[in-house]
Design an enzyme around this catalytic site. Sequence first.
Site, PDB file in Angstrom:
ATOM      1  N   GLY A   7      89.680  14.031  42.722  1.00 25.36           N
ATOM      2  CA  GLY A   7      88.232  13.925  42.524  1.00 25.36           C
ATOM      3  C   GLY A   7      87.881  12.459  42.376  1.00 25.36           C
ATOM      4  CG  LEU A   8      89.533  10.217  44.558  1.00 23.32           C
ATOM      5  CD1 LEU A   8      90.249   9.839  45.857  1.00 23.32           C
ATOM      6  CD2 LEU A   8      90.202   9.539  43.361  1.00 23.32           C
ATOM      7  N   PRO A  68      83.806  18.289  40.080  1.00 23.71           N
ATOM      8  CG  PRO A  68      82.115  18.474  41.671  1.00 23.71           C
ATOM      9  CD  PRO A  68      83.580  18.172  41.529  1.00 23.71           C
ATOM     10  CB  ALA A  69      82.101  21.562  35.347  1.00 21.15           C
ATOM     11  CE  LYS A 169      80.144  13.858  27.829  1.00 20.27           C
ATOM     12  NZ  LYS A 169      79.612  14.357  29.034  1.00 20.27           N
ATOM     13  CG  HIS A 172      78.280  13.273  24.057  1.00 13.15           C
ATOM     14  ND1 HIS A 172      77.726  13.353  25.329  1.00 13.15           N
ATOM     15  CD2 HIS A 172      78.410  11.947  23.810  1.00 13.15           C
ATOM     16  CE1 HIS A 172      77.525  12.139  25.808  1.00 13.15           C
ATOM     17  NE2 HIS A 172      77.937  11.267  24.902  1.00 13.15           N
ATOM     18  CD  GLU A 176      73.627  12.649  27.880  1.00 11.39           C
ATOM     19  OE1 GLU A 176      74.746  12.155  27.659  1.00 11.39           O
ATOM     20  OE2 GLU A 176      73.390  13.304  28.911  1.00 11.39           O
TER      21      GLU A 176
END
EC number: 1.1.1.343
Length: 299
Positions: A7-8, A68-69, A169, A172, A176
């Site tokens: 995954g780049l 991606p999730a 996360k 988090h 946000e």
Amino acid sequence: MQLGVIGLGRMGQIVVDRLLSDGHDVVAFDLDEASVETAADAGAEPADSIDDLVAMLPERKRIWLMVPAGDAVDATLSELDPLLDGEDIVVDGGNSHFERSIDRGNSLSAAYLDCGTSGGPAGAELGFSLMVGGPAGAYEELRPAFDAIATGPAGHDHMGPQGSGHYVKMVHNGVEYALMQAYGEGFELLAEGRYDLDLESVARTWNDGAVIRSWLLELCEEAFREEGSDLGDVDDHVAGGSTGTWTVEEALEQEIAIPLIYEALGERFDSRLEDGKFSRRLANRLRYGFGRHEVKRRE
Ligand SMILES: NC(=O)C1=CN([C@@H]2O[C@H](COP(=O)(O)OP(=O)(O)OC[C@H]3O[C@@H](n4cnc5c(N)ncnc54)[C@H](O)[C@@H]3O)[C@@H](O)[C@H]2O)C=CC1
Ligand SMILES: O=C(CO)[C@H](O)[C@H](O)COP(=O)(O)O
């Protein structure tokens, strides 16, 4: 240490660059060939497939996923799983749901670390904040890689058992949403209020020592500098929302009230209503019903 990175995209290329610049070796794979070439130009060894990537790694394989999730994580893990064993370690650095990470950790043949990653593409220079869940031994083993990808040794920590990294996360991201909403409301009052203000100047002044200074506020300053105090032609449609939804769902399950995060999520959903908000339109019409107040009609 040698690591495979799968995954780049915006985040994965940064993972590659930071590992390379800290002296690690990287084997890189993405479905997108151009992204593999970019990683190779940076100094990574390009892989043609997941099989190829695994074959290029040493006996104890360390692999970082930045896809991606959701389905992409499952597709990658189902290809990796038969090629790995208990000596190997896989890190999922994306925004996966923590429950999916617990299931994946339980079923994968390799040790699995769920790693919440914060810092966005700006992390290229600064490094990321990394919240890691899963087997403590695997976390210790990968400490040098975390040091490189994070802002440094203080930029990552082991949160707890499987799922806890992505859980932290998720929360988090809920925070946000609420912070973005709070800044948005404050600047809305300043923009619409009684003074003709330069909002870049306000944000810059607040960022220099004020109680509410933050990176998000620096991004507000940047937005006003680049778009103007009226935000120019920036639309009021806000995309995303999955991680905030999970945060609210979890709060309901735990019976914990998080009204600010819930409100911020609702504002985001409302921003996408093509015909405007039905409840506001009904309120507009009801004021006519009970008070014969003028109904504002669409153009
Ligand atoms: N962009 C951001 O600010 C942040 C993103 N994240 C998370 O990091 C993960 C990656 O995000 P981005 O880099 O922004 O996404 P991106 O869309 O820029 O890159 C994803 C890359 O994964 C590749 N890919 C997709 N499926 C694949 C597969 N099956 N096998 C191999 N490669 C595959 C794509 O070709 C693409 O190059 C996501 O889970 C995202 O939620 C986390 C924190 C911040
Ligand atoms: O994790 C992030 C920042 O911390 C990513 O930017 C994420 O995409 C933000 O979530 P959403 O898409 O729901 O706004």
